[in-house]
Scaffold this motif. Sequence first.
Motif, PDB file in Angstrom:
ATOM      1  N   LYS A   1     101.190  38.568  42.270  1.00  0.00           N
ATOM      2  CA  LYS A   1     101.919  38.180  43.467  1.00  0.00           C
ATOM      3  C   LYS A   1     101.791  36.673  43.734  1.00  0.00           C
ATOM      4  O   LYS A   1     102.314  36.159  44.713  1.00  0.00           O
ATOM      5  CB  LYS A   1     101.431  38.996  44.672  1.00  0.00           C
TER       6      LYS A   1
ATOM      7  N   VAL B   1     110.022  46.490  57.851  1.00  0.00           N
ATOM      8  CA  VAL B   1     108.759  47.129  57.479  1.00  0.00           C
ATOM      9  C   VAL B   1     108.878  48.647  57.469  1.00  0.00           C
ATOM     10  O   VAL B   1     107.958  49.338  57.042  1.00  0.00           O
ATOM     11  CB  VAL B   1     107.601  46.724  58.413  1.00  0.00           C
ATOM     12  N   SER B   2     109.993  49.170  57.939  1.00  0.00           N
ATOM     13  CA  SER B   2     110.101  50.626  57.991  1.00  0.00           C
ATOM     14  C   SER B   2     111.367  51.070  57.285  1.00  0.00           C
ATOM     15  O   SER B   2     112.293  50.294  57.062  1.00  0.00           O
ATOM     16  CB  SER B   2     110.146  51.103  59.446  1.00  0.00           C
ATOM     17  N   ARG B   3     111.359  52.343  56.967  1.00  0.00           N
ATOM     18  CA  ARG B   3     112.509  52.985  56.350  1.00  0.00           C
ATOM     19  C   ARG B   3     113.770  52.813  57.203  1.00  0.00           C
ATOM     20  O   ARG B   3     114.848  52.515  56.700  1.00  0.00           O
ATOM     21  CB  ARG B   3     112.118  54.463  56.259  1.00  0.00           C
ATOM     22  N   ARG B   4     113.587  52.968  58.517  1.00  0.00           N
ATOM     23  CA  ARG B   4     114.726  52.888  59.428  1.00  0.00           C
ATOM     24  C   ARG B   4     115.349  51.490  59.422  1.00  0.00           C
ATOM     25  O   ARG B   4     116.547  51.326  59.553  1.00  0.00           O
ATOM     26  CB  ARG B   4     114.294  53.265  60.845  1.00  0.00           C
TER      27      ARG B   4
ATOM     28  N   PHE C   1     101.537  45.239  30.085  1.00  0.00           N
ATOM     29  CA  PHE C   1     101.206  44.039  30.851  1.00  0.00           C
ATOM     30  C   PHE C   1     100.918  42.880  29.908  1.00  0.00           C
ATOM     31  O   PHE C   1     100.263  43.069  28.884  1.00  0.00           O
ATOM     32  CB  PHE C   1      99.997  44.291  31.763  1.00  0.00           C
TER      33      PHE C   1
ATOM     34  N   LEU D   1     109.561  50.053  49.975  1.00  0.00           N
ATOM     35  CA  LEU D   1     108.548  49.904  51.033  1.00  0.00           C
ATOM     36  C   LEU D   1     107.161  49.813  50.418  1.00  0.00           C
ATOM     37  O   LEU D   1     106.327  49.007  50.846  1.00  0.00           O
ATOM     38  CB  LEU D   1     108.617  51.088  52.000  1.00  0.00           C
ATOM     39  N   LYS D   2     106.913  50.627  49.390  1.00  0.00           N
ATOM     40  CA  LYS D   2     105.595  50.579  48.729  1.00  0.00           C
ATOM     41  C   LYS D   2     105.343  49.199  48.133  1.00  0.00           C
ATOM     42  O   LYS D   2     104.233  48.676  48.198  1.00  0.00           O
ATOM     43  CB  LYS D   2     105.513  51.654  47.643  1.00  0.00           C
TER      44      LYS D   2
ATOM     45  N   ARG E   1     104.617  46.537  50.893  1.00  0.00           N
ATOM     46  CA  ARG E   1     103.329  46.645  51.592  1.00  0.00           C
ATOM     47  C   ARG E   1     102.174  45.993  50.828  1.00  0.00           C
ATOM     48  O   ARG E   1     101.093  45.792  51.378  1.00  0.00           O
ATOM     49  CB  ARG E   1     102.976  48.126  51.771  1.00  0.00           C
ATOM     50  N   ILE E   2     102.374  45.719  49.532  1.00  0.00           N
ATOM     51  CA  ILE E   2     101.265  45.206  48.725  1.00  0.00           C
ATOM     52  C   ILE E   2     100.873  43.807  49.188  1.00  0.00           C
ATOM     53  O   ILE E   2     101.741  42.973  49.486  1.00  0.00           O
ATOM     54  CB  ILE E   2     101.659  45.228  47.227  1.00  0.00           C
ATOM     55  N   ASP E   3      99.578  43.558  49.256  1.00  0.00           N
ATOM     56  CA  ASP E   3      99.070  42.252  49.676  1.00  0.00           C
ATOM     57  C   ASP E   3      99.715  41.148  48.845  1.00  0.00           C
ATOM     58  O   ASP E   3      99.738  41.226  47.618  1.00  0.00           O
ATOM     59  CB  ASP E   3      97.545  42.180  49.490  1.00  0.00           C
TER      60      ASP E   3
ATOM     61  N   GLY F   1     107.538  43.597  41.765  1.00  0.00           N
ATOM     62  CA  GLY F   1     107.125  44.781  41.006  1.00  0.00           C
ATOM     63  C   GLY F   1     105.616  44.877  40.922  1.00  0.00           C
ATOM     64  O   GLY F   1     104.913  44.793  41.929  1.00  0.00           O
ATOM     65  N   GLN F   2     105.122  45.044  39.702  1.00  0.00           N
ATOM     66  CA  GLN F   2     103.672  45.143  39.525  1.00  0.00           C
ATOM     67  C   GLN F   2     103.109  43.896  38.860  1.00  0.00           C
ATOM     68  O   GLN F   2     102.003  43.909  38.320  1.00  0.00           O
ATOM     69  CB  GLN F   2     103.342  46.394  38.714  1.00  0.00           C
ATOM     70  N   SER F   3     103.868  42.807  38.871  1.00  0.00           N
ATOM     71  CA  SER F   3     103.348  41.547  38.339  1.00  0.00           C
ATOM     72  C   SER F   3     102.483  40.851  39.387  1.00  0.00           C
ATOM     73  O   SER F   3     102.425  41.275  40.541  1.00  0.00           O
ATOM     74  CB  SER F   3     104.507  40.633  37.931  1.00  0.00           C
TER      75      SER F   3
END
Lengths: 335, 371
Positions: free
Chosen positions: B175, B251-254, B116, B279-280, B283-285, B171-173
């Motif tokens: 938001k 918002v869903s896999r489908r 990071f 999806l994960k 979902r992050i704020d 990603g994980q940077s």
Amino acid sequence: MARTLSFKDAVNEAIDQEMTRDPTVIMMGEDIVGGTGSPGEADAWGGVLGVTKGLYAKHGDRLMDTPLSESAYIGAAIGAATCGLRPIAELMFLDFLGVCFDQMYNQAAKFRYMFGGKAETPVTIRAMVGGGFRAAAQHSQMLTPIITHVPGLKVVCPSNAYDAKGLLIQSIRDNDPVIFCEHKNLYAHEVDVPEESYAIPFGEANIAREGTDATIVAYGLMVHRATEAAENLAKDGIDCEVIDLRTLSPIDMDTVYESVESTGRLICVDEANPRCSIASDVTASVTQEIFSSLKAAPQLVTAPHTPVPFSPVLEDLYIPSAEQVADAVRKTMAT
Amino acid sequence: MSDEKITPLIMPKWGLSMKEGKLSDWLIEEGTNIAVGDEIMEVETDKIANVVEAADPGLLRRRVATAGETYPVRALLGVLASEDISDADVDAFIEAFEMPVIEDDDDAEAAPLYEFAETSVGRLRYAVRGNEGPVVLLIHGFGGDLDNWLFNIDALATSAKVYALDLPGHGQSTKQLAGADLSGLATAVLAFMDTVGVESAHLVGHSVGGGVAATMAFDAPDRVLSLSLISSAGLGREINSQYIDGFVNSVSRRELKPVLINLFADSKLVSRSLIDDLLKYKRIDGVQGALESLSAALFADGEQKTILTEKISSLDVKTLVVWGAVDEIIPASHAQSLENADVQVIQGAGHMVQMEQASQVNDLIKEHIAG
């Protein structure tokens, strides 16, 4: 950033992050802070299994130890929710449901409906469920079917730490009463969990394993038994899909239907007692809606219709095992 | 036994987190003569499934690995050897081959998968591979992350020091977006270069990342040694707005799966874990807001808002343009919009051409940087 976290720590982190984000989130329950008679340190206990430990030090009097009266503090939490707070009440064991059930099913569950859609009750009731903890008949039950039966209550039962954090954050942000069920035998189980806050929407099942031959539907601890069975069956060339329902109300039947439409075989695994269970409910819906997709009779793998035994030998026999799940799958493959 | 005539086929390492892979199927029989680039087997990881192409030519003497089984990275899967090598020598080679064990996460000697950087625009996640040679910086596209380069980063790192970062909002940077447009993202990448001490770099950008790279070349020409624009934004108006809206709103896999299928020529590449990982992320704020702001600024009214062709043509920067011939997101015709660029359109690949035809794309980028 992801790192592994236990189910228990994921619950703690979800509460901590929501209390930090939203000042209307409060928490109450028995011994969630110090515990009656605990020495010196105000944060000595952090709940009967230490799930809320450390939160009092950060958030102070927004966490409240209550007297030993579930009917009083569950009712107080529901009342506070209707007046603008977002309380989290810890019922400790869902087995104690009986003493505060009126507040849950006949009050909280009805407010939105009876006040013309104008009343909201954003309360989250956390409670431990399930067996295998040598805690005897009054602290080991899987009473999810009872609460799932009631319209107006949302019911969540995660199988892992990632889902626990995201679903608990969603529960706290949700404007309806949510019963959040934590399997005590999953508390030490670890998976990758992001540090950031995130919410998992209700009514979205997770496909824990993809497969083409049979569909195993489960939730909570049983997802692990189902996955273990699927891994063992794969060695014999039987390829099972495992669906983790994650939330029981609302329930994601579409994912179940889609899976059974492709596999033609359904096995429902439920740690609850067999009569009027989640397993029987899912099986009924599948047979009614997509009967012609089925290649074999659906199989139900549940606990027997008895109280949870205290004898460790009997308790281990009581909880559905991976072998029982595998046998049920083989039964559907035989036809 | 002469080892020079015996070549092992090993489980490839695709990207940062791969520790093991499942050999889904052999695509060639024992006794087949293979040439470099021939498709020899299918491998499935927890991220993606793909075809493995031969890196060495030779006669496949032995299939050591069994289809359907899982093996650690660098495990022996097969043996190439000419006809004059005896079966006994092949057996001895297999016997003597040192099977690697699956690396442990807390292996102290292993380089960290991700790091990071605390930059002036916030915390950015990145990976760095390789030590020697020119500096290459990989910039992913809208909704992507540095794992979009999992088939590229290690290959490029054999002759370069390669950085890949997660853009803000991704990603994980962080938001938080410094600015919800190409300039804002370009500012963030320049801030990242400041923090990790990279004065100038060869920029490789995919999709919106290509638009970011081109914007950097205009805003800070001294810091850009060359441009490699892959399925790039900013070279024409058209964009598949149904894809963008579907990606932002699912918002869903489908809902998400049929959207993601547009990214690849081969829809089988959309694996369960690819969908789960996205999806994960979604979902992050803060992610939903970031994606909505970016898509509103970049693709309002169903078309690309920023066209950079004139700007890029006015620059004195060596430019490679790579496109998948069957790109369903941004049409491959955009590849022809730059006059002085080296243009390469790759058959049998969609928008994620750097994943689907990784070895070809890696070779083109290496050549471009070396030349």
